[in-house]
Design an enzyme around this catalytic site. Sequence first.
Site, PDB file in Angstrom:
ATOM      1  CG  ASP A  87      -0.261   0.122   2.554  1.00  0.00           C
ATOM      2  OD1 ASP A  87       0.788  -0.520   2.731  1.00  0.00           O
ATOM      3  OD2 ASP A  87      -0.765   0.856   3.425  1.00  0.00           O
ATOM      4  CD  GLU A 152       4.245   0.926   7.010  1.00  0.00           C
ATOM      5  OE1 GLU A 152       5.034   1.221   7.913  1.00  0.00           O
ATOM      6  OE2 GLU A 152       3.880   1.763   6.150  1.00  0.00           O
TER       7      GLU A 152
HETATM    8  N1  BES Z   1       8.900   3.148   5.349  1.00  0.00           N
HETATM    9  C1  BES Z   1       8.250   3.972   6.299  1.00  0.00           C
HETATM   10  C2  BES Z   1       8.942   4.069   7.644  1.00  0.00           C
HETATM   11  C3  BES Z   1      10.385   4.477   7.578  1.00  0.00           C
HETATM   12  C4  BES Z   1      10.791   5.538   6.817  1.00  0.00           C
HETATM   13  C5  BES Z   1      11.298   3.780   8.325  1.00  0.00           C
HETATM   14  C6  BES Z   1      12.130   5.873   6.763  1.00  0.00           C
HETATM   15  C7  BES Z   1      12.617   4.128   8.307  1.00  0.00           C
HETATM   16  C8  BES Z   1      13.039   5.183   7.503  1.00  0.00           C
HETATM   17  C9  BES Z   1       6.834   3.475   6.527  1.00  0.00           C
HETATM   18  O1  BES Z   1       6.181   3.123   5.336  1.00  0.00           O
HETATM   19  C10 BES Z   1       6.022   4.598   7.108  1.00  0.00           C
HETATM   20  O2  BES Z   1       5.901   5.619   6.523  1.00  0.00           O
HETATM   21  N2  BES Z   1       5.492   4.379   8.296  1.00  0.00           N
HETATM   22  C11 BES Z   1       4.601   5.294   8.937  1.00  0.00           C
HETATM   23  C12 BES Z   1       3.962   4.532  10.054  1.00  0.00           C
HETATM   24  C13 BES Z   1       2.700   5.109  10.570  1.00  0.00           C
HETATM   25  C14 BES Z   1       1.636   5.268   9.524  1.00  0.00           C
HETATM   26  C15 BES Z   1       2.196   4.259  11.707  1.00  0.00           C
HETATM   27  C16 BES Z   1       5.359   6.501   9.462  1.00  0.00           C
HETATM   28  O3  BES Z   1       6.525   6.387   9.895  1.00  0.00           O
HETATM   29  O4  BES Z   1       4.798   7.593   9.419  1.00  0.00           O
HETATM   30 ZN    ZN Z   2       5.503   5.101   4.367  1.00  0.00          ZN
END
Ligand code: BES
Ligand code: ZN
Length: 459
Positions: A87, A152
């Site tokens: 997603d 996610e």
């Molecule tokens: N891939 C990201 C998280 C990430 C970004 C980890 C850069 C390490 C380095 C993930 O898809 C994401 O965006 N997660 C969200 C989680 C939230 C919706 C609970 C975030 O970090 O905002």
């Molecule tokens: Zn993300």
Amino acid sequence: MSVTDYVEQNQERFQAELFRLLEIPSVSTDPARQGEVARCAEEVAAQLRAAGLEGVEVKETGGHPLVYGQWLGAPGAPTVLIYGHYDVQPEDPVELWTSPPFVPTIRDGKVYARGATDDKGQVIAHVKAVEALMKAEGKLPVNVKFVIEGEEEIGSRNLAPFLEKNKELLKADVLVISDSAMFAPGKPSIVYGLRGLAYVQVELKGADSDLHSGVFGGAVPNPGFELCKLIAQLKDEDGRVTVPGFYDKVVDLSAQERSDYARLPFDNEEFRKELNVPGLSGEKGWTPLEQRSARPTLEINGMLCGWTGPGAKTVLPAKSMAKISCRLVPDQDPEEIARLLAEHIKKLCPPTVECEVMSLHGGKPWVTPREHPALECANRAVQTVFGEQALFVREGGSIPIVVDFQNILGLPGLLVGFGLNTENLHAPDEHFDLGNYQLGIRLSIELMRELATYKASRL
Ligand code: BES
Ligand code: ZN
């Protein structure tokens, strides 16, 4: 043919197949895109099958489906569970994209599309690695299980229950995730910590409807103004969050970690210039790298109030709204922080307006010991492919499900990504370096080889 030759020779097809995924607007937060999300799951499943994975299924979760696939032909060898997400975040503001977000377009060796680096490009690299090994060698050095989810970006709310219900199916020795970034181009990092998240929405209400600001302004409270005053009090002059109890459970960086941080190849001024921001700001006493990954924060994610269209409108708004989130570090608890924040906001709110605070979602922070043997396997794989040691870092973003995999399935997390934080994830012109796609496939292959010698070691 050697597996490296196979990867080389199939480069263009591997790209074309990634582009097929990038063409599908699998925006999980948008109910209008539900069909597209489901279509994307089917396309992921098709690519898993084509790679030689077995038992491939699109599984219902109660929300968007997840895709499962496995190959268990290496008896006695460890089982690697590879997690990722298909997603993506919404594409807006769409007018700021150079090429349309769901028309993958190559410029300068990078593919531009929503989800290119976060996370379609990274997760599919593992699938292509499986295909290459299966075609070139007829087998894999380890058993693998894939879990590629579709929620996610909206907090993975159906994944923990799925893990609970499928403990036997998902039994493994180690969890591998590529949904993070390299430290810098050519400098891969192994992520041993992630921040957690507590996300709230604040709404203030004054009069029952918008009013003429000349006729009523001065006597009637302005929810926009009250919201600004309130938010301004949430941090002090030193950039510290003022919510009582906010820092109580924060585990500070160790002296060793701080000295390791100081040795990372990072230049604050270059960082500032790259972002084209006039100055950096943050919690006093910590470096920007520390502030971005190992310290908790409070940020405004969005605000809405009154007239925001072109020109002037003299209005006294009836309502105001802000979305506010905190990134958390161990051992802060998302529910507790959301509650403390809501209580504090309510206390700061004057009696002249009504205040409502809703908790939207959250996730727990995560750290794992840097000397864990799984991380050492990844470091060796990095050395084979990139010719240098991996950097061990903590990341500021959140992947809340890592903690669930650890708690529910007992899996140690191994996070090694090949995206870059400069690839505009969650922003217009998201892109993914196609050279890194290639290197990611090779890294996944080497990682499977290294993990073949991994002795399951519980945390
Ligand atoms: N891939 C990201 C998280 C990430 C970004 C980890 C850069 C390490 C380095 C993930 O898809 C994401 O965006 N997660 C969200 C989680 C939230 C919706 C609970 C975030 O970090 O905002
Ligand atoms: Zn993300």
